[in-house]
Design a protein around this motif. Structure first.
Motif, PDB file in Angstrom:
ATOM      1  N   VAL A  19     -64.832   5.233  15.078  1.00  0.00           N
ATOM      2  CA  VAL A  19     -65.720   4.358  15.835  1.00  0.00           C
ATOM      3  C   VAL A  19     -64.952   3.121  16.297  1.00  0.00           C
ATOM      4  O   VAL A  19     -64.097   2.595  15.569  1.00  0.00           O
ATOM      5  CB  VAL A  19     -66.952   3.948  14.997  1.00  0.00           C
ATOM      6  N   ASP A  20     -65.222   2.686  17.515  1.00  0.00           N
ATOM      7  CA  ASP A  20     -64.713   1.426  18.038  1.00  0.00           C
ATOM      8  C   ASP A  20     -65.663   0.325  17.566  1.00  0.00           C
ATOM      9  O   ASP A  20     -66.841   0.314  17.938  1.00  0.00           O
ATOM     10  CB  ASP A  20     -64.672   1.486  19.571  1.00  0.00           C
ATOM     11  N   THR A  21     -65.166  -0.592  16.732  1.00  0.00           N
ATOM     12  CA  THR A  21     -66.030  -1.606  16.137  1.00  0.00           C
ATOM     13  C   THR A  21     -66.362  -2.740  17.108  1.00  0.00           C
ATOM     14  O   THR A  21     -67.104  -3.661  16.745  1.00  0.00           O
ATOM     15  CB  THR A  21     -65.393  -2.200  14.869  1.00  0.00           C
ATOM     16  N   ARG A  22     -65.826  -2.689  18.341  1.00  0.00           N
ATOM     17  CA  ARG A  22     -66.174  -3.689  19.361  1.00  0.00           C
ATOM     18  C   ARG A  22     -67.321  -3.200  20.240  1.00  0.00           C
ATOM     19  O   ARG A  22     -68.183  -3.993  20.635  1.00  0.00           O
ATOM     20  CB  ARG A  22     -64.948  -4.004  20.230  1.00  0.00           C
ATOM     21  N   THR A  23     -67.319  -1.903  20.555  1.00  0.00           N
ATOM     22  CA  THR A  23     -68.334  -1.348  21.465  1.00  0.00           C
ATOM     23  C   THR A  23     -69.299  -0.410  20.770  1.00  0.00           C
ATOM     24  O   THR A  23     -70.324  -0.037  21.338  1.00  0.00           O
ATOM     25  CB  THR A  23     -67.650  -0.562  22.586  1.00  0.00           C
ATOM     26  N   TRP A  24     -68.940   0.022  19.549  1.00  0.00           N
ATOM     27  CA  TRP A  24     -69.688   1.007  18.764  1.00  0.00           C
ATOM     28  C   TRP A  24     -69.682   2.397  19.408  1.00  0.00           C
ATOM     29  O   TRP A  24     -70.510   3.240  19.093  1.00  0.00           O
ATOM     30  CB  TRP A  24     -71.120   0.547  18.477  1.00  0.00           C
ATOM     31  N   ALA A  25     -68.714   2.621  20.315  1.00  0.00           N
ATOM     32  CA  ALA A  25     -68.515   3.970  20.851  1.00  0.00           C
ATOM     33  C   ALA A  25     -67.977   4.855  19.721  1.00  0.00           C
ATOM     34  O   ALA A  25     -67.012   4.491  19.041  1.00  0.00           O
ATOM     35  CB  ALA A  25     -67.528   3.944  22.012  1.00  0.00           C
ATOM     36  N   LEU A  26     -68.600   6.005  19.521  1.00  0.00           N
ATOM     37  CA  LEU A  26     -68.294   6.864  18.386  1.00  0.00           C
ATOM     38  C   LEU A  26     -67.723   8.200  18.842  1.00  0.00           C
ATOM     39  O   LEU A  26     -68.276   8.858  19.726  1.00  0.00           O
ATOM     40  CB  LEU A  26     -69.564   7.111  17.573  1.00  0.00           C
ATOM     41  N   GLU A  27     -66.582   8.573  18.247  1.00  0.00           N
ATOM     42  CA  GLU A  27     -66.081   9.943  18.341  1.00  0.00           C
ATOM     43  C   GLU A  27     -66.556  10.639  17.073  1.00  0.00           C
ATOM     44  O   GLU A  27     -65.973  10.467  16.008  1.00  0.00           O
ATOM     45  CB  GLU A  27     -64.554   9.977  18.432  1.00  0.00           C
ATOM     46  N   PRO A  28     -67.620  11.441  17.116  1.00  0.00           N
ATOM     47  CA  PRO A  28     -68.244  11.941  15.892  1.00  0.00           C
ATOM     48  C   PRO A  28     -67.509  13.082  15.219  1.00  0.00           C
ATOM     49  O   PRO A  28     -67.778  13.372  14.055  1.00  0.00           O
ATOM     50  CB  PRO A  28     -69.625  12.394  16.361  1.00  0.00           C
ATOM     51  N   ASP A  29     -66.572  13.735  15.930  1.00  0.00           N
ATOM     52  CA  ASP A  29     -65.940  14.918  15.349  1.00  0.00           C
ATOM     53  C   ASP A  29     -64.572  15.135  15.997  1.00  0.00           C
ATOM     54  O   ASP A  29     -64.488  15.593  17.134  1.00  0.00           O
ATOM     55  CB  ASP A  29     -66.827  16.147  15.562  1.00  0.00           C
ATOM     56  N   LEU A  30     -63.503  14.815  15.279  1.00  0.00           N
ATOM     57  CA  LEU A  30     -62.154  14.942  15.847  1.00  0.00           C
ATOM     58  C   LEU A  30     -61.743  16.386  16.080  1.00  0.00           C
ATOM     59  O   LEU A  30     -60.743  16.644  16.763  1.00  0.00           O
ATOM     60  CB  LEU A  30     -61.130  14.255  14.929  1.00  0.00           C
ATOM     61  N   GLU A  31     -62.503  17.339  15.548  1.00  0.00           N
ATOM     62  CA  GLU A  31     -62.215  18.742  15.839  1.00  0.00           C
ATOM     63  C   GLU A  31     -62.413  19.064  17.317  1.00  0.00           C
ATOM     64  O   GLU A  31     -61.935  20.094  17.808  1.00  0.00           O
ATOM     65  CB  GLU A  31     -63.115  19.649  14.991  1.00  0.00           C
ATOM     66  N   LYS A  32     -63.116  18.189  18.035  1.00  0.00           N
ATOM     67  CA  LYS A  32     -63.345  18.391  19.465  1.00  0.00           C
ATOM     68  C   LYS A  32     -62.154  17.933  20.299  1.00  0.00           C
ATOM     69  O   LYS A  32     -62.115  18.188  21.511  1.00  0.00           O
ATOM     70  CB  LYS A  32     -64.599  17.640  19.914  1.00  0.00           C
ATOM     71  N   PHE A  33     -61.179  17.237  19.683  1.00  0.00           N
ATOM     72  CA  PHE A  33     -59.995  16.807  20.421  1.00  0.00           C
ATOM     73  C   PHE A  33     -59.140  18.026  20.773  1.00  0.00           C
ATOM     74  O   PHE A  33     -59.155  19.042  20.064  1.00  0.00           O
ATOM     75  CB  PHE A  33     -59.160  15.842  19.590  1.00  0.00           C
TER      76      PHE A  33
END
Length: 337
Positions: free
Chosen positions: A168-182
């Motif tokens: 999670v980006d603690t400035r915008t709260w944008a979340l990558e919920p699952d790195l398996e999707k990378f």
């Protein structure tokens, strides 16, 4: 067997199982209330992530502050502990930002949370966790936090386990919920598989690069990741739970030394040459180690005679020396200040 006899046997079985369960609970409670010889005193007080020259960790000593984030002077880690009101299963902090993985015993997975806290340990954002807390890290800038949970299985030594790792980006709260999707490059070629697992993130200083473990087809790899490109690139096999050194040149990690068994040995790898050095700790370490400085790493090991308590140990990062106890009844170390 008559119906009445079957009912009698069933009733006796229920009583026996109930008695056994009660005995186990009472024994567990008794163990939890026992103070281990050498455990430092713990007193409630103010804990702040900005404390100069401080060390924080989760307190595993019995008593009302078990599981609490505590602080001590970095130079005297076995001094009396100052306990906060924050309790966690895993914790890490950097640059005044902390991530606390909270889990309620016996609760549903949906009740587990990742709490992002400020320097005064006030929760500024919370995210539901998809499973049991496992690993947690904050980037050196405090701008990103990562966590790994088990969504099936209970350890990395289990025959079958599945993880989920989020950033999670603690400035915008944008979340990558699952790195398996990378996207994944394995040995220089695009790779896809339904059994990919990613765990144990550690961040570089550039607010983009990170390292982690990728598991697939019975093998684990050290991967270099990019948040902006949403990509993972394999670097070396048989690497788990890496932790990047403060100077950004090495990772300490656990390497499986017995195939098919939960036996790991701590190693340090030079990221420029990919050469590895086994450390002097020969006991099996199932932890994401922490760099106390550029020369020393710390890690948790089960306390002697306990199944639910760990002690923190240290060892030189160059393969010399010998393990020494940092502080008993503790886990998840992190720097303050």
């Amino acid at each position: 067997m008559t119906r009445s006899r079957r009912l009698l046997v069933l009733a006796l079985a229920v009583l026996l199982l109930g008695g056994l369960g009660t005995t186990l609970v009472l024994r567990s409670a008794a163990r939890a209330g026992q103070t281990r010889e050498g455990d430092p005193a713990v007193a409630e007080g103010r804990v702040t992530l900005g404390r100069p020259a401080g060390l924080a960790f989760l307190n595993a000593a019995p008593g009302p502050h078990r599981g609490a984030l505590v602080s001590v002077p970095a130079r005297t880690p076995q001094a009396e502990r100052t306990a906060s009101a924050l309790t966690c299963r895993r914790f890490h902090a950097a640059a005044g930002t902390g991530v606390c993985l909270n889990s309620t015993p016996g609760a549903l997975a949906q009740d587990n949370q990742a709490l992002i806290v400020d320097s005064e340990l006030h929760t500024v954002h919370a995210f539901p966790l998809a499973g049991t807390p496992s690993r947690a890290r904050v980037s050196p800038s405090g701008h990103f936090a990562a966590w790994t949970v088990f969504v099936s299985g209970e350890s990395y030594g289990a025959a079958f386990f599945s993880t989920r790792t989020a950033i999670v980006d603690t400035r915008t709260w944008a979340l990558e919920p699952d790195l398996e999707k990378f996207s994944v490059l394995r040995d220089g070629r695009p790779y896809t598989s339904s059994d990919v697992n990613v765990w144990g993130v550690t961040f570089a200083e550039d607010d983009d690069t990170f390292y982690a473990t990728l598991g697939t087809a019975g093998q684990t790899y050290l991967v270099k990741g990019s948040i902006a490109r949403r990509s993972l690139t394999t670097l070396a096999p048989n690497v788990e739970c890496p932790s990047l050194s403060p100077d950004g040149t090495r990772v300490v990690y656990k390497k499986r030394v017995a195939r098919g068994a939960s036996l790991w040995r701590e190693h340090v790898m030079d990221l420029r040459t990919l050469r590895e050095q086994p450390l002097a700790e020969k006991r099996s370490v199932d932890d994401q180690a922490f760099w106390l400085d550029d020369r020393t790493v710390a890690y948790a090991l089960p306390a002697e005679g306990s199944v639910d308590t760990t002690d923190l140990w240290t060892v030189p990062a160059d393969g010399t020396g010998a393990p020494r106890l940092l502080t008993p009844s503790a886990s998840s170390p992190t720097h303050l200040g």
